[in-house]
Design an enzyme around this catalytic site. Structure first.
Site, PDB file in Angstrom:
ATOM      1  N   ALA A   1      40.106  37.897  -3.442  1.00  0.00           N
ATOM      2  CA  ALA A   1      40.670  38.243  -4.746  1.00  0.00           C
ATOM      3  C   ALA A   1      39.668  37.886  -5.827  1.00  0.00           C
ATOM      4  O   ALA A   1      38.794  37.036  -5.629  1.00  0.00           O
ATOM      5  CB  ALA A   1      41.962  37.455  -4.953  1.00  0.00           C
TER       6      ALA A   1
ATOM      7  N   GLU B   1      40.955  29.630   0.347  1.00  0.00           N
ATOM      8  CA  GLU B   1      41.796  29.478  -0.851  1.00  0.00           C
ATOM      9  C   GLU B   1      42.148  28.030  -1.153  1.00  0.00           C
ATOM     10  O   GLU B   1      42.292  27.642  -2.313  1.00  0.00           O
ATOM     11  CB  GLU B   1      43.099  30.276  -0.685  1.00  0.00           C
ATOM     12  CG  GLU B   1      42.937  31.779  -0.820  1.00  0.00           C
ATOM     13  CD  GLU B   1      42.609  32.478   0.479  1.00  0.00           C
ATOM     14  OE1 GLU B   1      42.138  31.805   1.429  1.00  0.00           O
ATOM     15  OE2 GLU B   1      42.819  33.699   0.557  1.00  0.00           O
TER      16      GLU B   1
ATOM     17  N   GLU C   1      42.131  38.934   4.418  1.00  0.00           N
ATOM     18  CA  GLU C   1      43.502  39.464   4.458  1.00  0.00           C
ATOM     19  C   GLU C   1      43.498  40.994   4.467  1.00  0.00           C
ATOM     20  O   GLU C   1      44.319  41.619   5.133  1.00  0.00           O
ATOM     21  CB  GLU C   1      44.295  38.923   3.258  1.00  0.00           C
ATOM     22  CG  GLU C   1      44.493  37.414   3.366  1.00  0.00           C
ATOM     23  CD  GLU C   1      45.168  36.827   2.143  1.00  0.00           C
ATOM     24  OE1 GLU C   1      44.550  36.868   1.062  1.00  0.00           O
ATOM     25  OE2 GLU C   1      46.303  36.363   2.263  1.00  0.00           O
TER      26      GLU C   1
HETATM   27  N1  CAA Z   1      36.039  36.315  -7.387  1.00  0.00           N
HETATM   28  C1  CAA Z   1      35.279  36.487  -8.491  1.00  0.00           C
HETATM   29  N2  CAA Z   1      33.946  36.251  -8.513  1.00  0.00           N
HETATM   30  C2  CAA Z   1      33.372  35.826  -7.374  1.00  0.00           C
HETATM   31  C3  CAA Z   1      34.108  35.630  -6.193  1.00  0.00           C
HETATM   32  C4  CAA Z   1      35.502  35.907  -6.215  1.00  0.00           C
HETATM   33  N3  CAA Z   1      36.270  35.782  -5.132  1.00  0.00           N
HETATM   34  N4  CAA Z   1      33.256  35.194  -5.233  1.00  0.00           N
HETATM   35  C5  CAA Z   1      32.042  35.133  -5.799  1.00  0.00           C
HETATM   36  N5  CAA Z   1      32.109  35.523  -7.084  1.00  0.00           N
HETATM   37  C6  CAA Z   1      31.002  35.657  -8.045  1.00  0.00           C
HETATM   38  C7  CAA Z   1      30.452  34.309  -8.474  1.00  0.00           C
HETATM   39  O1  CAA Z   1      31.178  33.793  -9.567  1.00  0.00           O
HETATM   40  C8  CAA Z   1      29.028  34.671  -8.849  1.00  0.00           C
HETATM   41  O2  CAA Z   1      29.079  35.261 -10.132  1.00  0.00           O
HETATM   42  P1  CAA Z   1      27.880  34.996 -11.167  1.00  0.00           P
HETATM   43  O3  CAA Z   1      26.657  35.526 -10.513  1.00  0.00           O
HETATM   44  O4  CAA Z   1      28.319  35.717 -12.375  1.00  0.00           O
HETATM   45  O5  CAA Z   1      27.828  33.507 -11.337  1.00  0.00           O
HETATM   46  C9  CAA Z   1      28.679  35.785  -7.863  1.00  0.00           C
HETATM   47  O6  CAA Z   1      29.925  36.275  -7.369  1.00  0.00           O
HETATM   48  C10 CAA Z   1      27.864  35.321  -6.689  1.00  0.00           C
HETATM   49  O7  CAA Z   1      28.500  34.164  -6.123  1.00  0.00           O
HETATM   50  P2  CAA Z   1      27.656  32.864  -5.698  1.00  0.00           P
HETATM   51  O8  CAA Z   1      26.720  32.497  -6.788  1.00  0.00           O
HETATM   52  O9  CAA Z   1      28.631  31.867  -5.240  1.00  0.00           O
HETATM   53  O10 CAA Z   1      26.795  33.469  -4.500  1.00  0.00           O
HETATM   54  P3  CAA Z   1      26.586  32.889  -3.039  1.00  0.00           P
HETATM   55  O11 CAA Z   1      25.844  33.944  -2.320  1.00  0.00           O
HETATM   56  O12 CAA Z   1      26.029  31.509  -3.085  1.00  0.00           O
HETATM   57  O13 CAA Z   1      28.058  32.756  -2.386  1.00  0.00           O
HETATM   58  C11 CAA Z   1      30.280  33.453  -1.714  1.00  0.00           C
HETATM   59  C12 CAA Z   1      28.860  33.906  -2.178  1.00  0.00           C
HETATM   60  C13 CAA Z   1      30.191  32.799  -0.331  1.00  0.00           C
HETATM   61  C14 CAA Z   1      31.131  34.690  -1.658  1.00  0.00           C
HETATM   62  C15 CAA Z   1      30.848  32.434  -2.716  1.00  0.00           C
HETATM   63  O14 CAA Z   1      30.727  32.978  -4.021  1.00  0.00           O
HETATM   64  C16 CAA Z   1      32.292  32.103  -2.490  1.00  0.00           C
HETATM   65  O15 CAA Z   1      32.580  31.247  -1.707  1.00  0.00           O
HETATM   66  N6  CAA Z   1      33.182  32.786  -3.224  1.00  0.00           N
HETATM   67  C17 CAA Z   1      34.604  32.461  -3.219  1.00  0.00           C
HETATM   68  C18 CAA Z   1      35.306  32.961  -1.995  1.00  0.00           C
HETATM   69  C19 CAA Z   1      36.766  32.629  -2.097  1.00  0.00           C
HETATM   70  O16 CAA Z   1      37.159  31.520  -2.377  1.00  0.00           O
HETATM   71  N7  CAA Z   1      37.603  33.636  -1.864  1.00  0.00           N
HETATM   72  C20 CAA Z   1      39.027  33.486  -1.975  1.00  0.00           C
HETATM   73  C21 CAA Z   1      39.469  33.968  -3.325  1.00  0.00           C
HETATM   74  S1  CAA Z   1      41.165  33.616  -3.617  1.00  0.00           S
HETATM   75  C22 CAA Z   1      41.992  34.782  -2.749  1.00  0.00           C
HETATM   76  O17 CAA Z   1      41.439  35.648  -2.143  1.00  0.00           O
HETATM   77  C23 CAA Z   1      43.477  34.630  -2.870  1.00  0.00           C
HETATM   78  C24 CAA Z   1      44.263  35.539  -2.088  1.00  0.00           C
HETATM   79  O18 CAA Z   1      44.695  35.244  -1.029  1.00  0.00           O
HETATM   80  C25 CAA Z   1      44.675  36.816  -2.655  1.00  0.00           C
END
Ligand code: CAA
Length: 703
Positions: A63, A127, A107
C-alpha cells in the site's frame, strides 16, 4: 489505458504491468488502474489467463504508506475491494513476482490463483513495522495457504523471506530459472494452466488453518507474548485477525481484518512508526548537496585502534566486503584486537548466523599493522583511539603525513570538537566525525559529524558508505556530545537530581521503561560505566560548574569505585545479571541532599516523566534551532536507534508533538518557578519552543 499500467495481449494471455516508480506503491490511482486493466482482461473473450507483473521488474512494495491517515487510504477502489474482485475473475491470474512483494504487494499476489518468483525474489508482510496488520486479506488468505502458525510467525516478525523459503512454504508455486526469464516462464505456466483448464483459484491448501494446532493455541500464545509486546497494539490485532481466519468464513474474516486494520491505522503508534519510516528516508537528503555529486571511491579502509570500538568498526567494513587495515601501537594489543574480532565471529557461527567459511573470508579481508606507512593507500581512515584531544590530534598529524591526497580522515570521537581535530591537519576539508555507537558492529546508528570545513563530497561519500555497511546515518553539526549525547546530558542531570529530591533509581527507571524505553537511565549508566560518564562530564565541566548538585551522585559513585555493571555496583547492586535496588545508594542520596540543602519529598511518576523527558525534548529543540540537527525527525532517529527510545512513540520530537507543544512548554515553565534557584538555572525553555507555541504551531520545525 492509464499511464500507470502497461497492457498487452499475446495469444490469449493478457500482461498487466504495474508502472508506478519506484516501487509500485498501491495508491488510489494505481489501484483503479489495476482494477480497470483486470476488468478489461476479464471481459475480453480472447483472454484465457492474466499475468500481473511489475513493468520494470519489481512487483510491488505494498500500500502507499503516504496515503495512510488521509482519505485516499480507503478511497475507491479500496485495496481489499480491488483484491476481492481480482480473486473473483473466472480466469487464472498469475502474479509474476520480480524482486519483491511486500505488504499489500504480497496480498495482491495472494489474491491471484497462482504465483511465480525469480531466484532473488523476497516476500513478506512487514506491516507490523508500521504499527499495522496486513489489511487487504493477508491475515485471511495466508493462513489458508500455509497454515495459521506459519502465517502468524511471518506476520508478527515482519520478516522478508527469500524465494526458496517462500516456495517451500507454498507461497510461490514456481521459481523462474533467472530473473530475466521471469515473464517468459510465467507465460509458460499460464499456457500450461490454460491447456489443463485449471480453475481460476486452486483449492485452498489449508481450508482449516488451525487444524494442526493444539486447543487453546491462541490464548496461550497471547499469554506467552504479552510481556514482550509491552504496550504495542499491532501484534495484538494481528493475533486477533489470524484467529478470525481460523474461526470465520473468508468474507467474514476479511471484514473482521478490515475493522482491525482501521483501528491500527488510526492509532498514534502507527502514526509514529510511519513517521519513522519516512524519517529514515529523509535523513539521507542533505540540503545543498546534489544527489548526483560525484563521490570519492572507497575501496580500502583503515581503522586506528584495535580496542572494542575499533574492532567493531572494522567488522562493519569487512562484513560488507571492504578490506580493512587495523592499526595498533603494540603487537600485543593488535593480537588481542584481532582475536576479539575472531571470537565475535565465532559466536555468530555458534548461533548459526555465519558459516566457518564466511568467517575465514572476512578475516582474510582484515590486516593488522603497527606501521602507519601501510595506511598510505587507504581511502578512508577512521581513528578510534583514547578519547583525549591531544592524543587524537597527534594521530591526525601523523595521518596528514602518511595518507594519500583525497583520503577521508574520520574521527570516532563521541564528544570532542571535530573542528579542533580538523585544525591539526593541512587538509581540514577531508576531516569528518563518524560517531559509531557501541557495540559498533551491532548498533545501527551512525552520527556523521560535519565540521566547519568538511567538503560536501566527503559528507556525501560517508553517507553513501554508511548505507553500504548497513548503518542508519544521521548528520550532526559540531557541538559537545553532538545530537545524542548532548540530549543525554539534561536527561541524565534531571534523573540524578530527582534522586536527591527523593526518588529512587528503580522508581525513575520504571517510569521510563513503562513508557517503552529499552532501559531506564540508571541501568543505562551502569551499563555504559559510571566512571566513563564522569570523564565525559569532566570534559564539559565549564558548562555545569555553577551547579553544585549537578550529577553529584554520579561523581560520588565514581569516587566509591561503583562503576556500574562491570564492578558489580553502580546505581544498582548486581548479583550476576540480577539488578537490585541498593539501600547504600539511597543513603548516599540522603546524605547529599542534606549537604546540599535539598529538601526530600515523595516524587510522583508524572514529575519524573515530565522533568526527564521534557528537558531531553527541550535540548533537542535547541539543537534544531542551532542548526546542529538538520530536522526534528533526524533527532528522533538518533534517539530511537542509539538510545532505545520506543519507535512506536516516534522518537522524542514526535512524542512532544503528540503530547502537544503547549503542554511541554507549560510544564517546563511550571518547574522553572516551582524548583527555586535550581529551576531558574536549568528550566529555560528553548526559544524555538516558545516561538512555535506562540505561533500556534503543532510540529517542531525551524521557524
Ligand atoms: N509506500 C509509499 N512509498 C514507498 C513505499 C510504500 N509502501 N515503499 C517504498 N516507498 C518509497 C520510499 O519512501 C522512497 O521514496 P523516496 O525516494 O521519495 O524517499 C522510495 O520508495 C524508495 O524506497 P527506499 O529508499 O526505502 O528504497 P530501498 O530500495 O532501500 O527499499 C523497500 C525498498 C524494500 C521497498 C523499502 O522501501 C520498504 O521496505 N518499503 C516499505 C514496504 C512496506 O512496509 N510495505 C507495506 C506497506 S503497508 C501495507 O501494504 C498495508 C496493507 O496491508 C494494505
Amino acid at each position: 489505458m492509464s499511464e500507470l499500467i502497461q497492457y498487452r495481449l499475446e495469444d490469449g494471455v493478457a500482461f498487466v504491468g504495474l508502472c508506478r516508480a519506484p516501487v509500485n506503491a498501491l495508491s488510489q490511482r494505481l489501484r483503479a488502474a489495476i482494477l480497470s486493466a483486470c476488468e478489461r482482461a476479464a471481459a475480453d473473450a480472447e483472454v484465457k489467463a492474466i499475468i500481473l507483473h511489475g513493468a520494470d521488474g519489481l512487483f510491488c512494495a505494498g500500500a502507499d504508506i503516504a496515503e495512510f491517515g488521509t482519505d485516499a487510504a480507503f478511497a475507491e477502489p479500496s485495496l481489499p475491494d480491488t483484491l476481492m474482485r481480482i480473486s473473483e475473475i473466472d480466469k487464472p491470474v498469475i502474479a509474476a513476482i520480480g524482486k519483491l512483494a511486500l505488504g499489500g504487494g504480497l496480498e495482491l499476489a495472494l489474491a491471484c490463483g497462482y504465483r511465480v518468483g525469480e531466484p532473488g525474489t523476497r516476500v513478506g508482510l512487514p506491516e507490523i513495522n508500521l504499527g499495522l496488520l496486513p489489511g487487504a486479506g493477508g491475515t485471511q488468505r495466508l493462513p489458508r495457504l500455509i497454515g495459521a502458525e506459519s502465517a502468524l510467525n511471518l506476520i508478527l516478525s515482519g520478516e522478508q523471506i527469500d524465494a526458496e523459503r517462500a516456495r517451500l512454504l507454498g507461497i510461490l508455486d514456481r521459481l523462474a530459472s533467472e530473473a530475466k526469464h521471469l515473464l517468459d516462464e510465467a507465460e509458460t505456466y499460464a499456457r500450461e494452466l490454460i491447456a489443463m483448464s485449471a480453475p481460476a483459484l486452486p483449492p485452498e491448501h489449508c481450508p482449516r488453518p488451525a487444524e494442526d494446532l493444539p486447543d487453546g493455541f491462541f490464548a496461550s500464545f497471547r499469554e506467552r507474548q504479552e510481556s514482550l509486546w509491552k504496550n504495542r497494539l499491532a501484534p495484538r490485532l494481528v493475533l486477533a485477525a489470524v484467529e478470525a481466519a481460523c474461526l470465520l468464513p473468508l468474507r467474514e474474516g476479511l471484514a473482521r481484518e478490515l475493522s482491525l486494520f482501521k483501528q491500527a491505522e488510526a492509532s498514534s503508534q502507527s502514526q509514529a512508526l510511519r513517521h519513522v519510516f519516512f524519517a529514515e528516508r529523509e535523513a539521507g537528503r542533505i540540503p545543498n548537496i546534489a544527489p548526483d555529486l560525484p563521490l570519492r571511491s572507497i575501496r580500502k579502509v583503515a581503522v586506528i585502534g584495535a580496542g572494542t570500538m575499533g574492532g567493531g568498526i572494522a567488522m562493519n567494513f569487512v562484513n560488507a566486503g571492504i578490506p580493512v587495515m587495523l592499526l595498533e601501537q603494540q603487537g600485543a594489543a593488535l593480537d588481542r584486537g584481532l582475536t576479539m574480532i575472531r571470537k565475535n565471529y565465532e559466536i555468530s557461527v555458534k548461533r548459526g548466523k555465519l558459516s566457518a567459511d564466511q568467517v575465514e573470508a572476512r578475516m582474510e579481508l582484515l590486516h593488522g599493522t603497527l606501521d602507519y606507512a601501510e595506511l598510505a593507500d587507504a581511502d578512508l581512515v577512521i581513528e578510534a583511539v583514547f578519547e583525549k584531544m591531544e592524543i587524537k590530534q597527534q594521530v591526525f598529524r601523523t595521518l596528514d603525513r602518511v595518507c594519500k591526497p583525497g583520503a577521508i580522515l574520520a574521527t570516532n570521537t563521541s564528544s570532542l570538537d571535530v573542528d579542533a581535530i580538523a585544525m591539526s591537519v593541512s587538509r581540514p576539508q577531508d576531516v569528518i566525525g563518524l560517531h559509531f555507537f557501541s557495540p559498533a558492529n551491532v548498533m545501527r546508528l551512525l552520527e556523521v559529524v560535519r565540521g566547519k570545513a568538511t567538503a560536501p563530497d566527503v559528507l556525501a561519500t560517508t553517507m553513501a558508505i554508511a548505507k553500504r555497511i548497513g548503518k542508519l546515518a544521521v548528520v550532526s553539526g559540531v557541538c559537545f556530545g553532538f545530537i545524542g549525547n548532548r540530549m543525554l546530558e539534561p536527561y541524565s542531570r534531571e534523573a540524578q537530581r530527582l534522586l536527591l529530591e527523593g526518588a529512587t533509581p528503580a522508581q525513575v527507571d520504571k517510569v521510563l521503561t513503562e513508557l517503552g524505553l529499552n532501559m531506564g537511565i540508571f541501568s543505562m549508566q551502569d551499563l555504559a560505566g559510571v566512571d566513563v560518564l564522569y570523564l565525559i562530564r569532566q570534559a564539559n565541566q565549564a558548562a555545569t560548574a555553577h551547579d553544585e548538585s549537578y550529577c553529584r551522585i554520579g561523581d560520588e559513585l565514581t569516587v566509591l569505585k561503583r562503576h556500574g555493571q562491570k564492578s558489580g555496583r553502580g546505581f544498582y547492586r548486581y548479583e550476576g545479571r540480577e539488578r537490585q535496588e541498593d539501600p547504600e545508594v539511597v543513603a548516599l542520596a540522603e546524605r547529599l541532599s542534606q549537604e546540599l540543602n535539598i529538601s526530600r519529598r515523595a516524587v510522583c511518576d508524572e514529575e519524573i516523566h515530565d522533568r526527564c523527558l521534557f528537558m531531553l525534548i527541550n535540548e533537542g529543540i535547541q539543537l534544531l534551532d542551532e542548526g546542529i540537527a538538520l530536522r526534528a525527525s533526524d533527532i528522533d532517529l538518533v534517539w530511537i536507534n542509539g538510545y532505545g527510545f520506543p519507535a512506536h512513540l516516534g522518537g522524542p520530537m514526535h512524542y512532544a508533538e503528540q503530547l502537544g507543544l503547549e503542554r511541554v512548554l507549560a510544564s517546563i515553565q511550571r518547574y522553572r518557578s516551582e524548583l527555586g534557584a535550581y529551576g531558574e538555572m536549568w528550566f529555560q525553555p528553548a526559544p524555538l519552543l516558545k516561538r512555535l507555541v506562540a505561533a500556534g504551531k503543532t510540529r517542531i520545525e525551524r521557524f
